[in-house]
Design a protein around this motif. Structure first.
Motif, PDB file in Angstrom:
ATOM      1  N   ILE A   1     -32.256   9.002   6.271  1.00  0.00           N
ATOM      2  CA  ILE A   1     -32.458  10.360   6.796  1.00  0.00           C
ATOM      3  C   ILE A   1     -33.731  10.396   7.635  1.00  0.00           C
ATOM      4  CG2 ILE A   1     -32.910  12.779   6.194  1.00  0.00           C
ATOM      5  CD1 ILE A   1     -31.314  12.368   3.630  1.00  0.00           C
ATOM      6  N   GLY A   2     -33.604  10.869   8.871  1.00  0.00           N
ATOM      7  CA  GLY A   2     -34.801  11.023   9.707  1.00  0.00           C
ATOM      8  C   GLY A   2     -34.502  10.733  11.160  1.00  0.00           C
ATOM      9  N   ASP A   3     -35.583  10.615  11.914  1.00  0.00           N
ATOM     10  CA  ASP A   3     -35.459  10.355  13.346  1.00  0.00           C
ATOM     11  C   ASP A   3     -35.148   8.868  13.576  1.00  0.00           C
ATOM     12  OD1 ASP A   3     -36.214  11.236  16.239  1.00  0.00           O
ATOM     13  OD2 ASP A   3     -37.291   9.349  15.885  1.00  0.00           O
ATOM     14  N   LYS A   4     -34.071   8.613  14.316  1.00  0.00           N
ATOM     15  CA  LYS A   4     -33.588   7.232  14.468  1.00  0.00           C
ATOM     16  C   LYS A   4     -34.660   6.310  15.064  1.00  0.00           C
ATOM     17  CE  LYS A   4     -29.642   4.567  15.852  1.00  0.00           C
ATOM     18  NZ  LYS A   4     -28.294   4.504  16.271  1.00  0.00           N
ATOM     19  N   ASP A   5     -35.364   6.805  16.094  1.00  0.00           N
ATOM     20  CA  ASP A   5     -36.370   5.937  16.739  1.00  0.00           C
ATOM     21  C   ASP A   5     -37.488   5.595  15.768  1.00  0.00           C
ATOM     22  OD1 ASP A   5     -34.908   5.951  18.997  1.00  0.00           O
ATOM     23  OD2 ASP A   5     -36.052   7.550  19.990  1.00  0.00           O
TER      24      ASP A   5
ATOM     25  N   ASP B   1     -30.089  12.457  11.319  1.00  0.00           N
ATOM     26  CA  ASP B   1     -31.280  13.211  11.717  1.00  0.00           C
ATOM     27  C   ASP B   1     -31.042  14.684  11.368  1.00  0.00           C
ATOM     28  OD1 ASP B   1     -33.297  14.609  12.958  1.00  0.00           O
ATOM     29  OD2 ASP B   1     -33.290  13.339  14.768  1.00  0.00           O
ATOM     30  N   PRO B   2     -31.856  15.254  10.472  1.00  0.00           N
ATOM     31  CA  PRO B   2     -31.624  16.652  10.066  1.00  0.00           C
ATOM     32  C   PRO B   2     -31.617  17.617  11.253  1.00  0.00           C
ATOM     33  CG  PRO B   2     -33.388  15.663   8.755  1.00  0.00           C
ATOM     34  CD  PRO B   2     -33.011  14.662   9.806  1.00  0.00           C
TER      35      PRO B   2
ATOM     36  N   PRO C   1     -33.268   8.722   0.897  1.00  0.00           N
ATOM     37  CA  PRO C   1     -33.972   9.692   1.739  1.00  0.00           C
ATOM     38  C   PRO C   1     -35.412   9.318   2.092  1.00  0.00           C
ATOM     39  CG  PRO C   1     -33.611  10.591  -0.467  1.00  0.00           C
ATOM     40  CD  PRO C   1     -32.966   9.247  -0.433  1.00  0.00           C
ATOM     41  N   GLU C   2     -35.990   8.335   1.403  1.00  0.00           N
ATOM     42  CA  GLU C   2     -37.369   7.932   1.747  1.00  0.00           C
ATOM     43  C   GLU C   2     -37.298   6.896   2.874  1.00  0.00           C
ATOM     44  OE1 GLU C   2     -38.502   6.843  -2.225  1.00  0.00           O
ATOM     45  OE2 GLU C   2     -39.525   8.747  -2.551  1.00  0.00           O
TER      46      GLU C   2
ATOM     47  N   ASP D   1     -37.034  18.778   3.875  1.00  0.00           N
ATOM     48  CA  ASP D   1     -37.146  18.029   2.619  1.00  0.00           C
ATOM     49  C   ASP D   1     -35.928  17.111   2.462  1.00  0.00           C
ATOM     50  OD1 ASP D   1     -37.318  17.082   0.024  1.00  0.00           O
ATOM     51  OD2 ASP D   1     -38.207  18.937  -0.739  1.00  0.00           O
ATOM     52  N   ALA D   2     -36.146  15.826   2.783  1.00  0.00           N
ATOM     53  CA  ALA D   2     -35.027  14.874   2.765  1.00  0.00           C
ATOM     54  C   ALA D   2     -34.458  14.683   1.355  1.00  0.00           C
ATOM     55  CB  ALA D   2     -35.484  13.540   3.340  1.00  0.00           C
ATOM     56  N   LEU D   3     -35.269  14.964   0.312  1.00  0.00           N
ATOM     57  CA  LEU D   3     -34.747  14.821  -1.058  1.00  0.00           C
ATOM     58  C   LEU D   3     -33.652  15.857  -1.306  1.00  0.00           C
ATOM     59  CD1 LEU D   3     -38.149  14.273  -2.904  1.00  0.00           C
ATOM     60  CD2 LEU D   3     -36.410  12.528  -2.442  1.00  0.00           C
TER      61      LEU D   3
END
Ligand code: COA
Ligand code: UVW
Length: 329
Positions: free
Chosen positions: A46-50, A68-69, A21-22, A103-105
């Motif tokens: 986890i996050g924005d692809k770009d 991407d959440p 997740p980091e 919170d990606a964790l």
């Protein structure tokens, strides 16, 4: 073959998916590229692809799955599940939606809970408490386990002690001030972890500032009591103490300080009396002896979620991910 190459080989035998997740963190992306190029396991970021692609532009992370959440199609089901699991602790739909988006964790642990991932690794930027709390809250303990604890696999170069320089040090990351029962549980779990990861017979030394009565203090009494409990709970393992660290690992000093004791001088699983001792010693071994330090690896969570030191390298992350994939098998 080195410890970590053997672990990577085992990971490859049954391909698992590990969520990292980091995902905006450069060492994590470097590790992702290495994990994928070495075919150790699949990776979810986890996050924005770009943004992730931009940060990781020097590394080939094209085979990682990026979630991407903000557009995750299973988000509603995840939110509902988190509410179901934590309603008694005050979790509401609104709070769960907010936590899982920001919170990606927590989202990573929920991916493990829901079966999208087999395990999670984080801690290159987050504190141990923040990495492990969601897994303790959501995944809970494995069957027949009350206490989750943690350990490091220490691989010390040019070292004749332990198992060819390989040790398990515990607990260096999680349980802050264990009582005698908890220390005994840490000893039992650590012996099991050593056996399953290192593949050799664990020889457990319960560490203290005293060897077999050479000092008196309530801190020593705690280790003596823990040793007694551990020996009766885990008769299948070689466990003894209380030993100073030299008496635990150096055969000649073990023989001098604890004559006739078969464990003294031969320990490969070192159980520290508290988190201060464990955390300080693992970092000193890593830095002064130039040891590889893989962990903190948890033992006793229902599914594998492992931590890192904020001082870790990309190589350390690869190692901990490979260990996590093996734990998930
Ligand atoms: C991991 C840690 C954060 C958990 O403690 P906490 O944040 O106070 O969380 P809580 O005590 O509220 O526990 C959260 C949940 O985890 C459970 N839990 C906590 N520690 C646990 C353990 N060792 N084993 C099993 N379950 C545990 C609690 O029962 C609780 O469950 P619940 O919310 O369903 O009731 C805490 O032990 C800690 O800070 N450890 C030290 C970490 C650290 O700084 N290490 C040094 C660097 S590596
Ligand atoms: C395990 C550990 O000590 O972690 P950190 O260095 O991030 O505090």
């Amino acid at each position: 073959m080195s410890f970590i190459e053997a672990i990577k080989d085992r990971a490859r035998q049954s391909r698992k998916t590990i969520v990292l997740p980091e995902s905006m963190e450069i060492r994590t992306l470097e590790a992702t590229a290495q994990i994928l190029s070495e075919d150790i396991c699949d990776v979810i970021l986890i996050g924005d692809k770009d943004e992730i692609t931009n940060i990781g532009m020097n590394f080939d992370i094209s085979r990682a799955t990026i979630v991407d959440p903000n557009s995750f199609e299973q988000m509603d089901a995840y939110v509902a599940k988190l509410v179901e699991l934590r309603e008694k602790k005050g979790m509401t739909l609104e709070k769960a939606g907010e936590i899982l988006k920001t919170d990606a964790l927590y989202l990573g642990v929920m991916m493990v809970k829901m079966g999208l991932a087999d395990g999670m690794v984080a801690g290159a930027v987050n504190s141990t408490a923040n990495v492990l709390r969601p897994s303790l809250q959501i995944l809970k303990t494995a069957p027949n386990t009350k206490l989750v604890s943690s350990f490091f696999v220490m691989v010390v170069p040019n070292c004749e002690f332990g198992h060819q320089g390989i040790f398990v040090y515990s607990d260096c990351g999680l349980v802050q001030n264990p009582n005698a029962e908890e220390l005994a549980a840490i000893a039992g779990s650590s012996a099991k972890s050593f056996k399953s990861l290192v593949g050799a017979e664990p020889i457990v030394g319960m560490l203290s500032h005293s060897t077999k009565g050479s000092a008196t203090h309530p801190d020593v009494d705690k280790v003596v009591e823990a040793t007694k409990i551990a020996k009766s709970l885990y008769p299948e393992y070689k466990i003894d103490g209380e030993f100073q660290s030299d008496a635990a690992i150096v055969p000649s000093i073990g023989a001098a300080k604890a004559p006739g004791n078969e464990i003294a001088g031969h320990a490969n699983v070192l159980v520290f009396p508290d988190l201060d001792a464990g955390n300080i010693c693992y970092k000193l071994t890593e830095r002064l002896a130039k040891a590889d330090a893989y962990g903190p690896i948890t033992q006793g969570i229902a599914k594998p979620v492992n931590d890192l030191s904020r001082g870790c390298t990309a190589e350390d992350i690869v190692g901990v991910v490979a260990i996590t994939a093996v734990q998930a098998q």
